[in-house]
Design a protein around this motif. Sequence first.
Motif, PDB file in Angstrom:
ATOM      1  N   ILE A 115       1.474   0.702 -14.972  1.00  0.00           N
ATOM      2  CA  ILE A 115       3.121   0.602 -15.838  1.00  0.00           C
ATOM      3  C   ILE A 115       2.062  -0.124 -17.338  1.00  0.00           C
ATOM      4  CG2 ILE A 115       5.340  -0.274 -15.944  1.00  0.00           C
ATOM      5  CD1 ILE A 115       5.821  -0.839 -13.211  1.00  0.00           C
ATOM      6  N   ASP A 116       1.967   0.783 -18.018  1.00  0.00           N
ATOM      7  CA  ASP A 116       1.996   0.733 -19.592  1.00  0.00           C
ATOM      8  C   ASP A 116       2.441  -0.103 -20.341  1.00  0.00           C
ATOM      9  OD1 ASP A 116      -0.317   2.559 -20.205  1.00  0.00           O
ATOM     10  OD2 ASP A 116       0.577   4.095 -19.797  1.00  0.00           O
TER      11      ASP A 116
ATOM     12  N   TYR B 265       8.747  -2.977 -13.733  1.00  0.00           N
ATOM     13  CA  TYR B 265       9.076  -1.473 -13.460  1.00  0.00           C
ATOM     14  C   TYR B 265       9.820  -0.936 -14.684  1.00  0.00           C
ATOM     15  CZ  TYR B 265       9.671   2.998 -13.386  1.00  0.00           C
ATOM     16  OH  TYR B 265       9.526   4.902 -14.082  1.00  0.00           O
ATOM     17  N   ASP B 266      11.502  -2.007 -14.645  1.00  0.00           N
ATOM     18  CA  ASP B 266      12.230  -2.097 -15.214  1.00  0.00           C
ATOM     19  C   ASP B 266      12.404  -2.846 -16.840  1.00  0.00           C
ATOM     20  OD1 ASP B 266      13.370  -0.653 -13.448  1.00  0.00           O
ATOM     21  OD2 ASP B 266      14.629  -2.254 -12.840  1.00  0.00           O
ATOM     22  N   GLY B 267      11.850  -3.494 -17.175  1.00  0.00           N
ATOM     23  CA  GLY B 267      11.177  -4.726 -17.794  1.00  0.00           C
ATOM     24  C   GLY B 267      12.244  -5.813 -17.832  1.00  0.00           C
ATOM     25  N   THR B 268      12.629  -6.229 -16.914  1.00  0.00           N
ATOM     26  CA  THR B 268      13.558  -7.576 -16.808  1.00  0.00           C
ATOM     27  C   THR B 268      12.502  -8.394 -16.212  1.00  0.00           C
ATOM     28  OG1 THR B 268      14.155  -7.481 -14.482  1.00  0.00           O
ATOM     29  CG2 THR B 268      15.604  -6.199 -16.261  1.00  0.00           C
ATOM     30  N   ARG B 269      11.485  -8.851 -15.675  1.00  0.00           N
ATOM     31  CA  ARG B 269      10.890  -9.911 -15.556  1.00  0.00           C
ATOM     32  C   ARG B 269       9.999 -11.269 -16.715  1.00  0.00           C
ATOM     33  NH1 ARG B 269       8.352 -11.725 -11.276  1.00  0.00           N
ATOM     34  NH2 ARG B 269       6.294 -12.979 -11.378  1.00  0.00           N
ATOM     35  N   ALA B 270      10.941 -12.395 -16.585  1.00  0.00           N
ATOM     36  CA  ALA B 270      11.012 -12.800 -17.722  1.00  0.00           C
ATOM     37  C   ALA B 270       9.643 -12.901 -18.365  1.00  0.00           C
ATOM     38  CB  ALA B 270      11.036 -14.748 -16.616  1.00  0.00           C
ATOM     39  N   ALA B 271       9.340 -13.352 -19.484  1.00  0.00           N
ATOM     40  CA  ALA B 271       8.517 -13.132 -20.445  1.00  0.00           C
ATOM     41  C   ALA B 271       7.376 -14.380 -20.147  1.00  0.00           C
ATOM     42  CB  ALA B 271       8.695 -13.493 -22.043  1.00  0.00           C
ATOM     43  N   GLY B 272       6.157 -13.988 -20.146  1.00  0.00           N
ATOM     44  CA  GLY B 272       5.089 -15.132 -19.385  1.00  0.00           C
ATOM     45  C   GLY B 272       4.913 -14.568 -18.444  1.00  0.00           C
ATOM     46  N   TYR B 273       5.641 -13.605 -17.389  1.00  0.00           N
ATOM     47  CA  TYR B 273       5.354 -13.329 -16.078  1.00  0.00           C
ATOM     48  C   TYR B 273       4.523 -12.613 -15.675  1.00  0.00           C
ATOM     49  CZ  TYR B 273       7.098 -18.475 -15.358  1.00  0.00           C
ATOM     50  OH  TYR B 273       6.815 -19.461 -15.187  1.00  0.00           O
ATOM     51  N   VAL B 274       4.464 -11.461 -16.728  1.00  0.00           N
ATOM     52  CA  VAL B 274       3.751 -10.222 -16.081  1.00  0.00           C
ATOM     53  C   VAL B 274       3.009  -9.847 -17.917  1.00  0.00           C
ATOM     54  CG1 VAL B 274       5.748  -8.881 -17.392  1.00  0.00           C
ATOM     55  CG2 VAL B 274       4.721  -7.793 -16.264  1.00  0.00           C
ATOM     56  N   ARG B 275       2.045  -9.383 -17.743  1.00  0.00           N
ATOM     57  CA  ARG B 275       1.236  -8.555 -18.977  1.00  0.00           C
ATOM     58  C   ARG B 275       0.895  -6.862 -17.947  1.00  0.00           C
ATOM     59  NH1 ARG B 275      -2.249 -12.381 -19.247  1.00  0.00           N
ATOM     60  NH2 ARG B 275      -3.651 -11.547 -17.847  1.00  0.00           N
ATOM     61  N   TYR B 276       2.052  -6.425 -20.116  1.00  0.00           N
ATOM     62  CA  TYR B 276       1.481  -5.278 -19.719  1.00  0.00           C
ATOM     63  C   TYR B 276      -0.246  -4.154 -20.520  1.00  0.00           C
ATOM     64  CZ  TYR B 276       6.212  -4.694 -18.029  1.00  0.00           C
ATOM     65  OH  TYR B 276       7.126  -5.257 -17.537  1.00  0.00           O
ATOM     66  N   PRO B 277      -0.817  -4.058 -20.234  1.00  0.00           N
ATOM     67  CA  PRO B 277      -0.477  -2.851 -19.244  1.00  0.00           C
ATOM     68  C   PRO B 277      -0.826  -3.525 -17.836  1.00  0.00           C
ATOM     69  CG  PRO B 277      -2.247  -1.701 -20.781  1.00  0.00           C
ATOM     70  CD  PRO B 277      -1.241  -2.985 -21.546  1.00  0.00           C
ATOM     71  N   VAL B 278       0.042  -3.309 -17.011  1.00  0.00           N
ATOM     72  CA  VAL B 278      -0.873  -3.973 -15.636  1.00  0.00           C
ATOM     73  C   VAL B 278      -0.527  -2.944 -14.480  1.00  0.00           C
ATOM     74  CG1 VAL B 278       1.830  -4.721 -15.182  1.00  0.00           C
ATOM     75  CG2 VAL B 278       0.487  -5.654 -14.238  1.00  0.00           C
ATOM     76  N   THR B 279      -1.351  -2.750 -12.734  1.00  0.00           N
ATOM     77  CA  THR B 279      -1.361  -2.414 -12.229  1.00  0.00           C
ATOM     78  C   THR B 279      -1.002  -3.506 -10.831  1.00  0.00           C
ATOM     79  OG1 THR B 279      -3.102  -0.967 -12.680  1.00  0.00           O
ATOM     80  CG2 THR B 279      -2.668  -1.493 -10.415  1.00  0.00           C
ATOM     81  N   PRO B 280       0.463  -3.063 -10.462  1.00  0.00           N
ATOM     82  CA  PRO B 280       1.592  -3.809  -9.718  1.00  0.00           C
ATOM     83  C   PRO B 280       0.678  -4.304  -8.527  1.00  0.00           C
ATOM     84  CG  PRO B 280       2.726  -2.596 -11.269  1.00  0.00           C
ATOM     85  CD  PRO B 280       1.466  -2.184 -11.174  1.00  0.00           C
ATOM     86  N   GLY B 281       1.294  -4.990  -7.571  1.00  0.00           N
ATOM     87  CA  GLY B 281       0.891  -5.103  -5.918  1.00  0.00           C
ATOM     88  C   GLY B 281       0.189  -6.240  -5.756  1.00  0.00           C
ATOM     89  N   HIS B 282       1.302  -7.050  -5.542  1.00  0.00           N
ATOM     90  CA  HIS B 282       0.784  -9.296  -5.207  1.00  0.00           C
ATOM     91  C   HIS B 282       0.978  -8.936  -3.705  1.00  0.00           C
ATOM     92  CE1 HIS B 282       4.990  -8.792  -5.797  1.00  0.00           C
ATOM     93  NE2 HIS B 282       5.539 -10.317  -5.155  1.00  0.00           N
ATOM     94  N   GLU B 283       1.550  -7.879  -2.753  1.00  0.00           N
ATOM     95  CA  GLU B 283       2.273  -8.595  -1.211  1.00  0.00           C
ATOM     96  C   GLU B 283       0.916  -6.742  -1.128  1.00  0.00           C
ATOM     97  OE1 GLU B 283       5.888  -7.116  -0.298  1.00  0.00           O
ATOM     98  OE2 GLU B 283       6.817  -9.137  -1.732  1.00  0.00           O
TER      99      GLU B 283
END
Length: 358
Positions: A29-30, A67-85
């Motif tokens: 996700i860029d 994906y929607d861009g609603t995660r709080a600032a500081g808790y995601v860093r784009y670009p990212v490959t998701p998948g924590h489960e």
Amino acid sequence: METTSADAHDPDAHEPGTPPPGGARALVIDKPGTHRLVSGPRPSPGPGEVRIAVHAAGICASDREVYDGTRAAGYVRYPVTPGHEWAGTVDAVGEGVDPALVGRKTVAEGFRACLRCGRCREGETSLCESGYDETGFTRPGAFADALVIPARLLHPLSDDADLSAAALLEPAAVVAAAVLAGGPLPGDRVAVVGAGTLGLLAVQMLAAYSPGELVAVDPRVRRAEQGLGMGATRAVTPTEAAGEAGRYDLVVETAGAPSTADDACLLARRGGRVVLTGMFEPGARGIDPVHLAVSQLTVRSVFGAPSSAWSHAVRAFDAGVIDPAPLITHELPLTRFAEAIGLVGSGDPGVGKVLLRP
């Protein structure tokens, strides 16, 4: 979705949507709303690291936020490959790592705790003071064929473990943290608010403590009733539960809906315990401080899981105390990520846990 494709004139061409020989694919996700499937060399583990052949990775609401861009600032860093489960098998180890791990089925903690700060030294690795850093949000995650992580984060599984079910051990670890914080006692009256993945895992784990009563609360009647086969003694709607205010010794909130933190506190008896596990969004209704003070409630919150909760969840899984498999409703390949993320955000009560299968 933009994907890599095979070249009909290239002798090394591979089937579209499959990893190239010796290579690996990853979903990237860029920026919010933009994703692509890329292929490249299979990553090599460095010193102290292992490489995982990913078997399955779950999609949850936090991935939808990325994906929607609603995660709080500081808790995601784009670009990212998701998948924590996720769950998979160790297929390579780096320098200094026991080679006997190769071939082991495993899951792993997502938080990259420093292990040096005061909180880490107390065993509270999910409260690490070095800042937020987590696989799938700030580091490459498991929506990929291969994943490289520190070996110290591994929690190996039994040889006969169901790896699709084991992909839900991350939410199970969060639930374990909530249950341990709540301190259930035999004979307790317990309510679980929310019958999604976290809620139904909580029902399974809490049932092992022999509660006197274990109630699943959810407006989706079908989801709440699923808890009856997992140890719940009753399934009720929030409206029905409201008539039982002040009844429960322990309330575990898992929904993260606008009103459920306040609702959970109202369900607890005077002197009762409440654990907030759902991820609330801005605008959620706050807890009445007068009720909190007068009722002398103990309220805890959970975000992620420390190492001790991971160990608890893995032991419960290996022992058959929890069985996440019935919560899985969809398994889709990486190439159908757009469909999978749409299912998670659809609101369809028939959609449970959605897995991506590399």
